[in-house]
Structure formats: structure tokens, C-alpha cells
Design a protein around this motif. Sequence first.
Motif, mmCIF file in Angstrom:
data_model
loop_
_atom_site.group_PDB
_atom_site.id
_atom_site.type_symbol
_atom_site.label_atom_id
_atom_site.label_comp_id
_atom_site.label_asym_id
_atom_site.label_seq_id
_atom_site.Cartn_x
_atom_site.Cartn_y
_atom_site.Cartn_z
ATOM 1 N N PRO A 14 35.437 28.181 80.467
ATOM 2 C CA PRO A 14 36.581 26.818 79.743
ATOM 3 C C PRO A 14 37.562 27.800 79.392
ATOM 4 O O PRO A 14 37.008 28.114 77.510
ATOM 5 N N ALA A 15 38.689 28.084 80.141
ATOM 6 C CA ALA A 15 40.084 29.114 79.064
ATOM 7 C C ALA A 15 41.083 27.982 78.877
ATOM 8 O O ALA A 15 40.976 26.877 79.702
ATOM 9 N N ILE A 16 41.991 27.655 78.211
ATOM 10 C CA ILE A 16 42.964 27.829 77.716
ATOM 11 C C ILE A 16 44.036 28.254 78.618
ATOM 12 O O ILE A 16 44.324 28.979 78.138
ATOM 13 N N VAL A 17 44.970 26.914 78.635
ATOM 14 C CA VAL A 17 45.540 27.742 79.561
ATOM 15 C C VAL A 17 47.336 26.882 79.074
ATOM 16 O O VAL A 17 47.718 25.979 79.228
ATOM 17 N N ARG A 18 48.473 28.306 78.735
ATOM 18 C CA ARG A 18 49.158 27.636 77.967
ATOM 19 C C ARG A 18 50.282 27.168 79.460
ATOM 20 O O ARG A 18 50.631 28.052 80.496
ATOM 21 N N VAL A 19 51.307 25.914 78.966
ATOM 22 C CA VAL A 19 51.923 25.437 80.034
ATOM 23 C C VAL A 19 53.630 25.298 79.409
ATOM 24 O O VAL A 19 53.900 25.970 80.613
ATOM 25 N N SER A 20 53.610 25.135 78.048
ATOM 26 C CA SER A 20 54.804 25.481 77.603
ATOM 27 C C SER A 20 54.812 26.585 76.627
ATOM 28 O O SER A 20 54.237 25.975 75.402
ATOM 29 N N ASP A 21 56.166 27.120 75.649
ATOM 30 C CA ASP A 21 55.838 27.517 74.596
ATOM 31 C C ASP A 21 56.754 26.493 73.715
ATOM 32 O O ASP A 21 55.889 26.044 72.400
ATOM 33 N N ARG A 22 57.449 25.824 74.502
ATOM 34 C CA ARG A 22 58.363 24.571 73.065
ATOM 35 C C ARG A 22 58.955 23.685 73.672
ATOM 36 O O ARG A 22 59.306 23.719 74.800
ATOM 37 N N PRO A 23 58.101 22.394 74.025
ATOM 38 C CA PRO A 23 57.229 22.046 73.186
ATOM 39 C C PRO A 23 55.834 23.225 73.216
ATOM 40 O O PRO A 23 55.237 22.919 74.864
ATOM 41 N N TYR A 24 54.382 23.633 72.592
ATOM 42 C CA TYR A 24 53.429 23.907 72.877
ATOM 43 C C TYR A 24 52.696 23.045 73.850
ATOM 44 O O TYR A 24 52.016 22.097 72.859
ATOM 45 N N ARG A 25 52.476 22.910 75.111
ATOM 46 C CA ARG A 25 51.152 22.136 75.772
ATOM 47 C C ARG A 25 50.524 23.146 76.444
ATOM 48 O O ARG A 25 50.685 24.412 77.141
ATOM 49 N N TRP A 26 49.419 22.545 76.659
ATOM 50 C CA TRP A 26 48.312 23.432 76.986
ATOM 51 C C TRP A 26 46.908 22.747 77.632
ATOM 52 O O TRP A 26 47.065 21.761 78.120
ATOM 53 N N LYS A 27 46.584 23.646 78.893
ATOM 54 C CA LYS A 27 45.747 23.098 79.414
ATOM 55 C C LYS A 27 44.596 23.587 79.812
ATOM 56 O O LYS A 27 43.733 24.846 79.148
ATOM 57 N N ILE A 28 43.375 22.485 80.433
ATOM 58 C CA ILE A 28 42.093 23.667 80.728
ATOM 59 C C ILE A 28 41.448 24.388 82.032
ATOM 60 O O ILE A 28 41.636 23.419 82.408
ATOM 61 N N GLY A 29 41.967 26.065 81.913
ATOM 62 C CA GLY A 29 41.411 26.345 83.122
ATOM 63 C C GLY A 29 39.835 26.814 83.169
ATOM 64 O O GLY A 29 38.813 26.227 82.356
ATOM 65 N N MET A 30 40.041 27.693 83.999
ATOM 66 C CA MET A 30 38.354 28.356 84.110
ATOM 67 C C MET A 30 38.036 29.858 84.416
ATOM 68 O O MET A 30 39.307 29.790 84.974
ATOM 69 N N ALA A 31 38.060 30.385 83.681
ATOM 70 C CA ALA A 31 37.650 32.030 83.930
ATOM 71 C C ALA A 31 36.071 32.463 83.985
ATOM 72 O O ALA A 31 34.977 31.365 83.836
ATOM 73 N N ASP A 32 35.733 33.488 84.571
ATOM 74 C CA ASP A 32 34.633 34.067 85.607
ATOM 75 C C ASP A 32 34.665 35.022 84.236
ATOM 76 O O ASP A 32 35.238 36.060 83.571
ATOM 77 N N LEU A 33 33.260 34.613 83.544
ATOM 78 C CA LEU A 33 32.496 35.875 82.512
ATOM 79 C C LEU A 33 32.607 36.952 82.794
ATOM 80 O O LEU A 33 33.027 38.170 81.687
ATOM 81 N N GLU A 34 32.363 37.762 83.958
ATOM 82 C CA GLU A 34 32.489 39.578 83.980
ATOM 83 C C GLU A 34 34.157 39.599 84.125
ATOM 84 O O GLU A 34 34.219 41.086 83.247
ATOM 85 N N SER A 35 34.741 38.274 83.669
ATOM 86 C CA SER A 35 36.430 39.372 83.790
ATOM 87 C C SER A 35 36.538 38.980 81.481
ATOM 88 O O SER A 35 37.373 39.545 81.383
ATOM 89 N N VAL A 36 35.468 38.455 81.136
ATOM 90 C CA VAL A 36 35.460 37.716 79.712
ATOM 91 C C VAL A 36 34.206 38.887 79.311
ATOM 92 O O VAL A 36 34.832 38.932 77.831
ATOM 93 N N ALA A 37 33.732 38.997 79.112
ATOM 94 C CA ALA A 37 32.179 39.733 78.575
ATOM 95 C C ALA A 37 32.700 40.575 77.798
ATOM 96 O O ALA A 37 33.143 41.931 79.061
#
Length: 420
Positions: A334-357
Amino acid sequence: MKPRNAFYAQSGGVTAVINASACGVIETCRKHPQRIATLYAGRHGIVGALMEDLVDTRRESAAAIRALRHTPSGAFGSARYKLRKFEDDPTQYLRLIEVFKAHDIGYFFYNGGGDSADTCLKVSQLAERLGYPIQAIHIPKTVDNDLPMTDCCPGFGSVAKYVAVSIREAGFDVASMAKTSTKVFVLEVMGRHAGWIAAAGGLAAEQAADAPHIILFPEIAFDEDRFCARVKRSVEKYGYCAIVVSEGVRDAAGKFLSETGGRDAFGHAQLGGVAPFIAQRIKVRLGYKYHWAVADYLQRAARHIASKVDVEQAYAVGKAAVELALKGHNAVMPAIVRVSDRPYRWKIGMADLESVANKEKMLPRDYITADGFHITAKARRYLSGLIRGEDYPPYKDGLPQYVVLKNVPVKKQLKKGFVL
């Protein structure tokens, strides 16, 4: 479909909010008894799985689990233990599958950084190779904020807040004494390769005269002449100089200024002592009286001053990890996705582990001023939202109240032990 069991473990350096992720995992598992029968936790991370040293989270009350959300450190114990390559030593991975089979574990939730993501990915790949059904979900955590594919890493926002507050308060202290006493204060913070934590200290400087006046980043080679000239200018202009330095600062040859010569369990050079090194160079070159401090474990354990955003994100990724598993996902995070800077807003996305490890997200060069000594407006926009809000733990008699779990052990099923 018969419900299966789940396994959760914490890995690497702990944070002020990693237990909030544990809370999210446990509470969400408890809402799905038809799919997840029991959530076991590993004592001291992946070592607990290898040693079949598991605890039964069912033995903890709802109130105790809820209290994890405001309790720092690792409630089940963590470890710096990196599995060897499968090709070099398959026994560790085979042992994991053996333990998982013995306890009918069909869900593997591993809470950690880049090395942990690699372990999670390899467990998923091996299980598939051996025909053992398990869903491996990595839960992001690292104060260093260096995981790719996520806007930020749970644990970082609270460290950032601690460092920014600390250098601001220390700056007021030094400024008040600078006329007749200390001229220079140096605060050493974590950050081996990436300067995210050091950069966060820059949030305290709303005006040019504010502390910190200088930030030393791992991404910028240390130049003693330029640095000392900058210190001298700050003292002459403002009466004092406050500095934030990352433990991972290197010289022009690429050598850590603070390297001690040792190695940790992950094979990383052990660091420590860059603040006194920097302070001593100032004394030799400029003759200023100085003080220095090393934030060390204090910065990652400071739950009393945690960022509310960080707490909420840490819980959210724990909750999302279980939900992703129940939807059938595997080898993801599960990854944190930034929606906006001001105000700071975010949502949860998803990333493959091959792109993270085993990948690191460095502080972008355009987050650092052209002279290499401070943060830019772009960095400030990125960082400011992550330290927002307060989420104080409950207090009693002036002290924060934290929970210590019972951690009731699970009966071993395997006769054969394991040697690390």
C-alpha cells in the motif's frame, strides 16, 4: 472457504508510529474472522518466523490493541536481519515456508523498509515456486523516507516534526547566549544516503535569521572551506550559527565523515559522531565556542510530538495491507499518493514490490538550494504537510501512557529448531 491464519512482523529501525500500522493490521484482521482466523506476530521481526517464535494477538484486549496507535517503538520487537540470497542459501526461505505451513499461514504482512520489501517479494516468489498459497504484502515504514513509489514513508513525518521543533528551540537557546557564550550549535540527525530528515530541519527557518542557518546533506559533498566561510558569515550577521547535519554526509571522495569502520546486520557502514567532528573543525578553523547534540533514538521514539498526518498514514497502510490481501493481491505494498500540497491531501494506492525492493529515493537536487546549504521552496511545500497536526498520547501524572503487550507465545509445531 476455511479461514486461514496471518503473520505480521516489524523490521529494521522502529519509529514513533510503526505500532499504529500494527494497530491497523490487527483491528482490520479482527473484522474479517470469516477470512482470517488468527493473526500471529513474529517476535523480533523475521527472526521470529525463522525461530518459530510467534505470539498470539488474540490474547490482547481491544483496548490494548487500540493503545498501540499512540505507543512508540516495536510492540512485538524488531530486528536488523537480512536474509541471504536464495541462490546462496535457500535454507532460510525454506524454513519460513515450513513455519508458515505448520501454522496454516496464508497471509504475510511485513512492516519495514527497502530490505523488508525485498524479503516480502522473495517469500512470495518462493511460495509460488513451491506451490504454497500465501499472499505477501509489504507495509511501508522508514524514518529515512527513502522508499520509492510512495509519496512519503510512515515514520518520517514524526521525525521531521521532532527535528524541526528541536532545532527551532535550540536556536532560541543559542541566540540568547551568543553574546558571551556559545556561538555555534550542531544537531546530528539520521539519514545514511538520503537527506530527507536533515531537510525537514529547514522547516524551522521561516526567515533568513532563523535556525537552522546551515544544513549538510548526504547528497552534497562536504567542502570544509566553503562550510567554514558560511559559518563565519552567519555568526557575523546573526550572532550565532545553528546547523543540522545528516549522519550520512560524505567528503569529496565519497567517504562518510562519521564512518566508524563497523558494519550493521544489513552490511551497511555504521555511522555516528559527525556532529562532534563538524563542531571540532569549526573550533579549529574559526575558534568559536560550540555545543553539539545527536538526536539518535530520540528522534524516532518521540511519540509525544508525533505528526497527526503521520499517525493517520501509518494506521491507513496497515489497514490497507489487510484489505489488499483479502482482495487477492500479492507481492504489493500500500502506497501513499499525494493529491494536493495546499492543503495537503492524500489517499492510499498500491505499488508492486519489484518497483520498491532494494531501491532508494534520494532527496531531489531541486529540493536543495543552489549553494547546497538549505532547502528550497519546493522542498518546503513537500515537507510542510507531513508534519501537520498533533496527536498526543494520553498522559498521567505528567507522563505519556504507553501500552506493553502480553505477547503470549504460540505453541511450537515443529520439532526441529533453526540456527540463525
